[in-house]
Design an enzyme around this catalytic site. Structure first.
Site, mmCIF file in Angstrom:
data_model
loop_
_atom_site.group_PDB
_atom_site.id
_atom_site.type_symbol
_atom_site.label_atom_id
_atom_site.label_comp_id
_atom_site.label_asym_id
_atom_site.label_seq_id
_atom_site.Cartn_x
_atom_site.Cartn_y
_atom_site.Cartn_z
ATOM 1 N N CYS A 113 0.696 -0.791 0.270
ATOM 2 C CA CYS A 113 -0.433 -0.479 -0.398
ATOM 3 C C CYS A 113 1.091 1.261 0.126
ATOM 4 O O CYS A 113 0.397 2.398 -0.354
ATOM 5 C CB CYS A 113 -1.135 -0.637 1.169
ATOM 6 S SG CYS A 113 -1.922 -1.500 1.099
ATOM 7 N N HIS A 255 -3.512 6.721 2.750
ATOM 8 C CA HIS A 255 -3.669 5.501 1.712
ATOM 9 C C HIS A 255 -5.412 5.046 2.020
ATOM 10 O O HIS A 255 -5.560 6.092 3.805
ATOM 11 C CB HIS A 255 -3.090 4.474 2.914
ATOM 12 C CG HIS A 255 -2.965 3.046 2.537
ATOM 13 N ND1 HIS A 255 -3.390 2.967 0.525
ATOM 14 C CD2 HIS A 255 -2.909 2.111 2.913
ATOM 15 C CE1 HIS A 255 -4.419 1.496 0.367
ATOM 16 N NE2 HIS A 255 -3.652 0.894 1.590
ATOM 17 N N ASN A 285 -9.992 -0.603 -0.352
ATOM 18 C CA ASN A 285 -8.640 -0.420 -0.369
ATOM 19 C C ASN A 285 -7.940 -0.966 -1.493
ATOM 20 O O ASN A 285 -7.765 -2.243 -1.911
ATOM 21 C CB ASN A 285 -7.689 -1.323 0.742
ATOM 22 C CG ASN A 285 -6.508 -1.361 0.604
ATOM 23 O OD1 ASN A 285 -5.283 -0.400 -0.045
ATOM 24 N ND2 ASN A 285 -6.057 -1.603 1.742
HETATM 25 N N1 ACO Z 1 -18.303 -8.721 8.422
HETATM 26 C C1 ACO Z 1 -18.752 -9.643 9.444
HETATM 27 N N2 ACO Z 1 -18.106 -10.025 10.587
HETATM 28 C C2 ACO Z 1 -16.698 -9.829 10.443
HETATM 29 C C3 ACO Z 1 -16.502 -9.513 9.370
HETATM 30 C C4 ACO Z 1 -17.398 -9.404 8.320
HETATM 31 N N3 ACO Z 1 -17.018 -9.092 6.845
HETATM 32 N N4 ACO Z 1 -15.446 -9.780 9.194
HETATM 33 C C5 ACO Z 1 -14.907 -10.006 10.319
HETATM 34 N N5 ACO Z 1 -15.891 -9.940 11.513
HETATM 35 C C6 ACO Z 1 -16.195 -10.488 12.620
HETATM 36 C C7 ACO Z 1 -14.739 -11.297 13.243
HETATM 37 O O1 ACO Z 1 -15.116 -12.716 12.832
HETATM 38 C C8 ACO Z 1 -14.836 -10.990 14.813
HETATM 39 O O2 ACO Z 1 -16.342 -11.426 15.113
HETATM 40 P P1 ACO Z 1 -16.522 -12.652 16.525
HETATM 41 O O3 ACO Z 1 -15.725 -11.329 18.002
HETATM 42 O O4 ACO Z 1 -17.432 -13.415 16.969
HETATM 43 O O5 ACO Z 1 -14.806 -13.146 16.619
HETATM 44 C C9 ACO Z 1 -15.591 -9.979 14.659
HETATM 45 O O6 ACO Z 1 -16.477 -9.130 13.586
HETATM 46 C C10 ACO Z 1 -15.203 -8.607 14.793
HETATM 47 O O7 ACO Z 1 -13.416 -8.969 14.313
HETATM 48 P P2 ACO Z 1 -12.107 -7.450 14.668
HETATM 49 O O8 ACO Z 1 -11.120 -8.292 13.191
HETATM 50 O O9 ACO Z 1 -11.872 -7.868 15.849
HETATM 51 O O10 ACO Z 1 -12.832 -6.511 13.949
HETATM 52 P P3 ACO Z 1 -12.180 -4.854 13.861
HETATM 53 O O11 ACO Z 1 -12.823 -3.860 13.636
HETATM 54 O O12 ACO Z 1 -10.640 -4.996 13.919
HETATM 55 O O13 ACO Z 1 -12.194 -4.779 11.922
HETATM 56 C C11 ACO Z 1 -10.504 -4.882 10.075
HETATM 57 C C12 ACO Z 1 -11.475 -5.402 11.283
HETATM 58 C C13 ACO Z 1 -11.812 -4.531 9.197
HETATM 59 C C14 ACO Z 1 -9.391 -6.177 9.396
HETATM 60 C C15 ACO Z 1 -9.842 -3.862 10.444
HETATM 61 O O14 ACO Z 1 -8.988 -4.758 11.382
HETATM 62 C C16 ACO Z 1 -8.308 -2.832 9.524
HETATM 63 O O15 ACO Z 1 -9.234 -2.417 8.985
HETATM 64 N N6 ACO Z 1 -6.800 -3.488 9.864
HETATM 65 C C17 ACO Z 1 -6.487 -3.123 9.109
HETATM 66 C C18 ACO Z 1 -6.519 -3.298 7.757
HETATM 67 C C19 ACO Z 1 -5.266 -2.654 6.395
HETATM 68 O O16 ACO Z 1 -5.285 -1.131 7.013
HETATM 69 N N7 ACO Z 1 -4.731 -2.993 6.146
HETATM 70 C C20 ACO Z 1 -3.620 -1.869 5.370
HETATM 71 C C21 ACO Z 1 -2.820 -2.607 4.403
HETATM 72 S S1 ACO Z 1 -3.040 -3.780 3.494
HETATM 73 C C22 ACO Z 1 -1.984 -3.678 2.501
HETATM 74 O O17 ACO Z 1 -0.853 -3.535 2.149
HETATM 75 C C23 ACO Z 1 -2.257 -5.102 0.960
#
Ligand code: ACO
Length: 328
Positions: A113, A255, A285
């Protein structure tokens, strides 16, 4: 006083097919409400089966060259930032060179990214050294080919697209151009975000396919925390290098991974919301394409004008991070 690098044209290409949160609701166990509240994303675009990464890059490149007022024959170097190349080799940049009819060196840059600001910094260095004058810098991704469409924790986040910029040499005394650049990496966190299979560490095999090791795996929570810290620090560092303060910034181009990450960065660096450009709700993204597509749209929407101080900041797999400050 030497030479400066300046962006003189930008262009984008977004594939036609949109994939909305409602569409994803029919594919995995998710809801529009979850995706919007956790990420800010409403839709993303998916390239056609017969479109490879280079095809997206070519359209964006043609648009950027047209916007710059230069001819393709004026381009001295092509840099393509991508983590979804057409093939391991040859470089996607070479395929772009052939397809746009350029006659110059071309190579790829892999910084996930952070790819576009990494490539922009590389272009700036070539220009400042006097080696090249006009450089085409592209960020292009067809991430849809490497997503596990059964994994709801990643498939809702990403999209395909491309952006390009033409960077040229201007007089070092010119007010506009790139004022400062900063890039960083830390391979200690490489495991947090990767495509584990298909490379020389875990070569392609039936087992790799069966276990879907050829698709993107991410520890979202860890990445989130590191992204906020590293992007905030990068903004402070690049401004310091340029001798500017936060009050001098007219527009921040972060980003476009997650609205909550951007909000947290804005809180940490104490910038008001009207000074950040956001388009992730329509594209998701797009990795190395995200920052350059956002830059292009901010310019075309009049949010960046001549004389504006613009900071671009990115964070991605590697881990990598990068920031650039430029006067438009
Ligand atoms: N729909 C519904 N529920 C979901 C989904 C979905 N699409 N995805 C995950 N959940 C659930 C999980 O299973 C979890 O359930 P549980 O509590 O029963 O286990 C719950 O939602 C919470 O999941 P978390 O992973 O804790 O959710 P979080 O609030 O952390 O959000 C996210 C997840 C959006 C991926 C976030 O962590 C994020 O944006 N991280 C950064 C990603 C990023 O910026 N990447 C950048 C670089 S990408 C690159 O370089 C190619």
């Amino acid at each position: 006083m030497g030479t400066k690098a300046k962006i003189i044209g930008t262009g984008i290409y977004i594939p036609e097919k949109a994939l909305t949160n409602a569409d994803l609701e029919t594919m995995v166990d998710t809801t529009d409400e979850w995706i919007q509240t956790r990420t800010g994303i409403k839709s993303r675009h998916i390239a056609a089966d017969n479109q490879a990464c280079s095809d997206l890059a070519v359209e964006a490149s043609k648009n950027a060259i047209k916007d710059s007022g230069l001819e393709t024959s004026d381009i001295d170097l092509i840099l393509v930032a991508t983590i979804t190349p057409d093939m391991f080799f040859p470089a996607t940049a070479c395929l772009v060179q052939e397809k746009i009819g350029a006659d110059c060196p071309a190579f790829d840059i892999s910084a996930a990214c952070s790819g576009f600001p990494y490539a922009l910094t590389t272009a700036e260095s070539f220009i400042k050294s006097g080696m090249y004058r006009n450089i085409l810098v592209v960020g292009a991704e067809k991430l849809s080919s490497f997503i596990d469409w059964d994994d709801r924790s990643t498939c809702v986040l990403f999209g395909d697209g491309a952006g390009a910029a033409v960077v040229t040499a201007v007089d070092g005394n010119s007010e506009s151009g790139i004022l400062s650049s900063y890039i960083g990496s830390n391979g200690k966190y490489a495991d947090l975000l990767k495509i584990p299979g298909g490379g020389s560490a875990v070569p392609p095999s039936h087992d790799v396919i069966d276990k879907k090791l050829h698709t993107l795996k991410m520890e979202g929570k860890e990445i989130f925390k590191l992204a906020v810290r590293q992007m905030s620090d990068s903004v402070a560092k690049v401004l310091d290098n340029a001798g500017l303060s936060l009050e001098d910034i007219d527009m921040l181009i972060p980003h476009q991974a997650n609205l909550r990450i951007i909000d947290a960065v804005m809180d940490r660096v104490k910038l008001p919301r009207e000074k950040v450009f956001i388009n992730l709700y329509k594209y998701g993204n797009m990795s190395s394409a995200s920052t350059v597509v956002a830059l292009h749209e901010a310019v075309k929407e009049g949010k960046i004008k001549e004389g504006s101080n613009v900071v671009m900041v990115a964070f991605g797999a590697g881990l990598t991070w990068a920031a650039t400050v430029m006067k438009w």
